[in-house]
Scaffold this motif. Structure first.
Motif, PDB file in Angstrom:
ATOM      1  N   LYS A 155      47.173  51.158  41.296  1.00 41.85           N
ATOM      2  CA  LYS A 155      46.523  50.347  40.519  1.00 41.85           C
ATOM      3  C   LYS A 155      47.760  50.143  39.468  1.00 41.85           C
ATOM      4  N   TRP A 205      46.108  44.768  38.363  1.00 35.10           N
ATOM      5  CA  TRP A 205      45.832  44.869  39.664  1.00 35.10           C
ATOM      6  C   TRP A 205      45.584  45.808  40.390  1.00 35.10           C
ATOM      7  N   ASP A 206      45.000  45.767  41.583  1.00 33.06           N
ATOM      8  CA  ASP A 206      44.957  46.879  42.628  1.00 33.06           C
ATOM      9  C   ASP A 206      45.821  46.499  43.808  1.00 33.06           C
ATOM     10  N   GLN A 266      52.680  39.351  38.574  1.00 34.66           N
ATOM     11  CA  GLN A 266      51.746  38.475  39.387  1.00 34.66           C
ATOM     12  C   GLN A 266      51.093  39.592  40.237  1.00 34.66           C
ATOM     13  N   PRO A 267      49.994  39.288  40.810  1.00 35.60           N
ATOM     14  CA  PRO A 267      49.386  40.375  41.615  1.00 35.60           C
ATOM     15  C   PRO A 267      50.328  40.065  43.062  1.00 35.60           C
ATOM     16  N   SER A 308      44.070  52.838  46.650  1.00 36.15           N
ATOM     17  CA  SER A 308      44.777  51.510  46.053  1.00 36.15           C
ATOM     18  C   SER A 308      45.411  52.245  44.843  1.00 36.15           C
TER      19      SER A 308
END
Length: 351
Positions: free
Chosen positions: A273, A288-289, A2-3, A271
């Motif tokens: 990644k 996600w980032d 999940q993010p 960020s």
């Protein structure tokens, strides 16, 4: 996966200068990190405290013999799979071996003619592989403090090295544009081509696949049987304006959750990644980032895959091309939540 929630990222401070490298102990309880100030900090990874257990301070040039620490930038480190030995390599051509439990120095290996830039223990053994800016790979036996052999082949400085349980290692060759697989017993090597720029970081995903990153902004996914990348993500972290020139953000760190399809890449694009290897490692899908400001000089997944650790600095680990003034020289622990059908026994999922 999940993010990750940016609010749940924990930041450990303690290095004065940019963090250059870090490792997580095999039981996921400790993080060892090192930085440009030559200090070696061992930090016990406890979810609540993030306590520092011991600090080996850096010293002035030429004092390595006396003061038991490094006297120049530490560029790389490795930990044996039984968690017993820690190896660190510095710009001053030295490899130091430490007892992880006590932080006592056990031995110094000399023999490289330039900065030591990559270290890895062969899984399940005390065999250590080292790579250096002198373009060669050396093999050592840490349990017996013995030098074994030297392997030649790269045409430029070696920037990174990794190994798993087979008797071979992989290296990134900087501007010679190659990734190489070294078969130690046969003394042979396989050469891989695919990046345009300087290949700065590399990690094995499993015994058959690896990932590498370069300063042309590309991330490549390789199978060890093919000369060309199975997948290549160009400008993986986007473009930056540097003195009016558009150029891709350099990839400064790659990490793979061993034997899975999850990858992480770092740059100074603010960020980290996360990527998924899909279609049998033939495709890189961005997931996600994770917002993190500064140069991501090192990335490591925990063995269990429940957190990712990033070593951050205001500068790139190999030089001082830019400074990100807003960045903190620190270690960030990013918790990763897995989507699972079965509820995890550790904690009821609150999200």
């Amino acid at each position: 996966v999940q993010p990750p929630d940016p609010a749940s990222i924990r930041v450990l401070r303690g290095h004065q200068l940019p963090v250059t490298c870090l490792v997580i102990s095999p039981d996921d309880r400790f993080i060892f990190s090192a930085s440009k100030d030559g200090s070696l900090i061992k930090c016990k990874w406890e979810v609540e405290s993030g306590k520092r257990l011991c600090v080996v301070p850096g010293g002035k040039k030429g004092t390595e013999e006396r003061h038991m620490g490094h006297a120049s930038h530490i560029l790389c480190m490795a930990i044996s799979s039984d968690g017993k030995y820690l190896a660190t390599g510095d710009r001053n051509k030295l490899i130091m071996i430490w007892d992880t439990a006590t932080c006592k120095r056990l031995h110094i290996f000399t023999g490289h003619h330039d900065a030591v830039s990559g270290l890895s223990f062969r899984k399940g053994t005390h065999q250590l592989y080292s790579a250096s800016h002198d373009r060669c790979v050396k093999v050592w036996n840490v349990a017996e403090n013995a030098y074994v052999e030297t392997l030649f082949g790269h045409q430029d400085v070696i920037t990174g090295l990794d190994s798993l349980s087979r008797e071979c290692c992989v290296t990134a060759g900087g501007r010679d544009g190659t990734v190489r697989l070294w078969k130690i017993p046969e003394e042979s090597q396989l050469v891989f081509y695919g990046h345009q720029g300087s290949i700065d970081c590399i990690q094995l995903i499993n015994e058959e696949h690896m990932v590498s990153g370069a300063d042309d902004g590309s991330v490549a996914l390789w199978g060890l049987t093919k000369k060309k990348p199975l997948a290549l993500a160009r400008q993986a972290h986007g473009m930056q304006d540097a003195q009016g020139l558009q150029q891709p953000y350099w990839i400064s760190a790659v990490a793979a959750l061993r034997n899975s399809d999850l990858l992480a890449t770092g740059s100074h694009s603010a960020s980290v990644k996360l990527w998924k290897c899909s279609e049998g490692f033939r495709k890189l899908e961005p997931l996600w980032d994770i917002p993190l400001v500064g140069f991501v000089n090192s990335l490591k997944f925990s063995a269990a895959g429940d957190f990712l650790v990033a070593g951050l600095g205001q500068e790139h680990r190999l030089g001082r091309w830019w400074r990100v003034k807003e960045a903190k020289n620190s270690i960030c622990i990013i918790p990763l939540k897995r989507r699972t059908a079965a509820p995890s026994p550790e904690a009821p999922d609150s999200s």
